[in-house]
Write a protein that holds these residues in place. Structure first.
Motif: not given
Length: 166
Positions: A145-157, A159-166
């Motif tokens: 549930g963390r908001l990534s500061q990266d505008p196009e995140p791939v992995f969460c810094s 917990c390591g979870e992969r973000f869904p493909e866009r």
């Protein structure tokens, strides 16, 4: 306010209760007024947390169960087994790879400051013109549930979870 020490979690119980294919943060430190963040993270066998960099915080990683490796940005490989403690200094590039039995670890770091938008001192105040704020749901980690500061995140810094493909 006087705080008192108390047991917050029993990691073996959390790992035993989790489904075999559960991935990501199984537990998070959530106490009010804390100065630390901590997470119990589990990766299934062969899972990876892609190469990433934490620019703000040093992270301490303690392996609880399983095995794996940290691949540093320069190509160095650090083997992970239970009771291994790894320091991940801020600005270091790293990736994690779980071994054949998976990997469970605890991360601990200073608590992140909350995200805030501050007005520029050089800009005069502007009257609010209404409208909606931009949607940032695609930047919210599906694992923790963390908001990534990266505008196009791939992995969460966190917990390591992969973000869904866009």
């Amino acid at each position: 306010m006087n705080s008192v020490p108390r047991v917050l979690a029993v990691l073996d119980e959390l790992l035993t209760a989790a489904a075999h294919d559960d991935r990501g943060a199984l537990w998070q430190l959530a106490e009010q007024g804390r100065e630390l963040d901590a997470n119990l993270v589990r990766l299934p066998p062969g899972a990876e947390v892609g190469e990433h960099q934490e620019d703000v915080l040093d992270v301490l990683l303690v392996v609880i169960a399983g095995s794996g490796r940290v691949v540093a940005g320069g190509g160095d490989v650090l083997n992970l087994t239970p009771t291994t403690v790894v320091w991940l200094p801020r600005t270091s590039r790293r990736a994690l790879v779980a071994g054949p039995e998976g990997l469970a670890y605890v991360t601990v770091h200073r608590r992140r400051p909350g995200l805030s938008i501050k007005p520029s001192a050089a800009m005069p105040p502007v009257a609010h013109e209404g409208g909606e704020a931009p949607c940032m749901l695609d930047r919210v980690c599906p694992g923790c549930g963390r908001l990534s500061q990266d505008p196009e995140p791939v992995f969460c810094s966190r917990c390591g979870e992969r973000f869904p493909e866009r």
